[in-house]
Structure formats: C-alpha cells, structure tokens
Design a protein around this motif. Structure first.
Motif, mmCIF file in Angstrom:
data_model
loop_
_atom_site.group_PDB
_atom_site.id
_atom_site.type_symbol
_atom_site.label_atom_id
_atom_site.label_comp_id
_atom_site.label_asym_id
_atom_site.label_seq_id
_atom_site.Cartn_x
_atom_site.Cartn_y
_atom_site.Cartn_z
ATOM 1 N N THR A 91 31.431 -69.915 -63.120
ATOM 2 C CA THR A 91 31.296 -69.314 -62.045
ATOM 3 C C THR A 91 31.846 -68.299 -62.524
ATOM 4 O OG1 THR A 91 34.814 -70.242 -61.766
ATOM 5 C CG2 THR A 91 32.508 -71.166 -60.039
ATOM 6 N N HIS A 92 32.641 -68.153 -63.715
ATOM 7 C CA HIS A 92 32.592 -66.883 -64.725
ATOM 8 C C HIS A 92 31.888 -65.835 -65.145
ATOM 9 C CE1 HIS A 92 36.534 -67.822 -62.166
ATOM 10 N NE2 HIS A 92 36.718 -66.530 -63.275
ATOM 11 N N ARG A 93 31.854 -65.389 -66.156
ATOM 12 C CA ARG A 93 31.355 -64.220 -67.426
ATOM 13 C C ARG A 93 32.318 -63.658 -67.653
ATOM 14 N NH1 ARG A 93 28.102 -60.345 -63.135
ATOM 15 N NH2 ARG A 93 30.586 -58.918 -62.919
ATOM 16 N N ASP A 125 39.568 -62.807 -60.846
ATOM 17 C CA ASP A 125 38.501 -62.707 -60.600
ATOM 18 C C ASP A 125 38.489 -61.468 -62.160
ATOM 19 O OD1 ASP A 125 38.583 -63.449 -57.998
ATOM 20 O OD2 ASP A 125 39.601 -62.027 -57.200
ATOM 21 N N SER A 153 35.390 -62.176 -65.522
ATOM 22 C CA SER A 153 35.525 -62.434 -64.648
ATOM 23 C C SER A 153 34.373 -62.795 -63.671
ATOM 24 C CB SER A 153 34.566 -60.419 -64.184
ATOM 25 O OG SER A 153 33.329 -60.614 -64.141
ATOM 26 N N LYS A 155 31.823 -64.761 -61.065
ATOM 27 C CA LYS A 155 30.148 -63.727 -61.219
ATOM 28 C C LYS A 155 30.399 -63.485 -59.677
ATOM 29 C CE LYS A 155 28.086 -67.130 -64.476
ATOM 30 N NZ LYS A 155 27.306 -68.164 -64.982
ATOM 31 N N LYS A 156 29.277 -62.669 -59.838
ATOM 32 C CA LYS A 156 28.841 -62.056 -58.210
ATOM 33 C C LYS A 156 28.394 -63.155 -57.756
ATOM 34 C CE LYS A 156 28.436 -57.061 -59.902
ATOM 35 N NZ LYS A 156 28.292 -55.939 -59.987
ATOM 36 N N ARG A 157 27.652 -63.702 -56.077
ATOM 37 C CA ARG A 157 27.367 -64.472 -56.348
ATOM 38 C C ARG A 157 26.236 -63.633 -55.186
ATOM 39 N NH1 ARG A 157 32.909 -67.554 -54.459
ATOM 40 N NH2 ARG A 157 34.448 -66.217 -55.976
#
Length: 157
Positions: A91-93, A125, A153, A155-157
């Motif tokens: 879910t993160h980058r 976040d 952070s 990832k943008k959804r």
C-alpha cells in the motif's frame, strides 16, 4: 510486514537457479541502467536486509587505484532501495530523500554492501525510514557507512 512484489518474486525464482543471482542483478540493472556502471551482484534479498557485491575493476577505480567514492555510494543506494522495495507494504511507495555518508578508509579490494532497516510498528501516511548501509572490504573492515533516508508514503488511491 513485507509485501509480495515483483522484485521479491523475481529474486526468489532467480536465486535458486545456477546463474540466477547474476541474472537477477542484470535484470535490476536493465530496469535502472545507471547501477549497471558498478556491475553489482546481489547475494541476499529479503524484508529488512539486502547484500550485494562489486568486484574491484578498472571501471570503478579512481586515480589512486582504489574504489571510487561514488561507486560505493551507488552500491549503498542500490542495496538500500532494493531492500526498501521488498520491505514496505504494498500500500506504500518510497523515494530516496537524503544520504549521509562517512568514508572511513580506502577501499582497496572488492566490496560488499549490507543494507538493513528496523521496520516501524505502523506504516503511516508519510514518514522517513532511515536505512543503514555498511560497505565492507575483503578483510571485513567497514570502509563506508551510510544512512539513506527513504520517504515512505501511502500510494494515492
């Protein structure tokens, strides 16, 4: 918790093959060509740890015949980035944010970089993730110690 991602899956498949570590290293450098300049060889990759080596070759030497400082920084960044990629949740980058490097002694042999990280208990976040990298010579002496700060952070959804 480590994520199951393409890089980790590729490592797990390749590392079992006779020339698999060489192949994996070449594929990573194909994806990120600049790292090919040091001809790295990955030895270990898992959540929280990455180890890779470079040989002492003319193309990584400076004018006094030791491994160039920037070649060692490239090693450190490659080990830290690859390890971070297989450590953070799906879910993160991540992106490198900064690098603190201490040059401790001349690098007169082939080298091994070991990147490690302590995972936070909760992935927020956005947060800094300091990755520690030791670059070690053939005698087991640390020649470079680096801390690479990764910005992790959601990832943008």
């Amino acid at each position: 918790m480590a994520r199951s991602n393409a890089i980790l899956s590729l490592w797990q498949r390749c590392s079992r093959l006779p020339a698999g570590r060489w192949l994996f290293s070449r594929l990573v450098c194909f994806k990120a060509p600049y790292f090919g300049s040091i001809s790295p060889r990955f030895e270990r990759l898992e959540a929280g740890r990455c180890e890779l080596r470079i040989a002492k070759r003319r193309k990584v030497l400076n004018h006094i015949g030791t491994v160039h400082a920037i070649a060692m920084c490239n090693m450190a960044e490659l080990a830290a980035g690859t390890m971070t990629d297989v450590t953070i949740p799906a879910t993160h980058r991540w992106i490198p944010k900064g690098m603190q490097v201490d040059y401790l002694k001349k690098a007169e042999t082939g080298l091994r970089a070991i990147a490690t990280v302590t995972q936070p208990p909760v992935w927020g976040d956005g947060q800094d993730l300091p990755v520690n990298v030791d670059v070690i010579d053939a005698a087991g002496q640390v020649v470079v110690r680096a801390t690479i700060t990764m910005w992790v952070s959601a990832k943008k959804r």
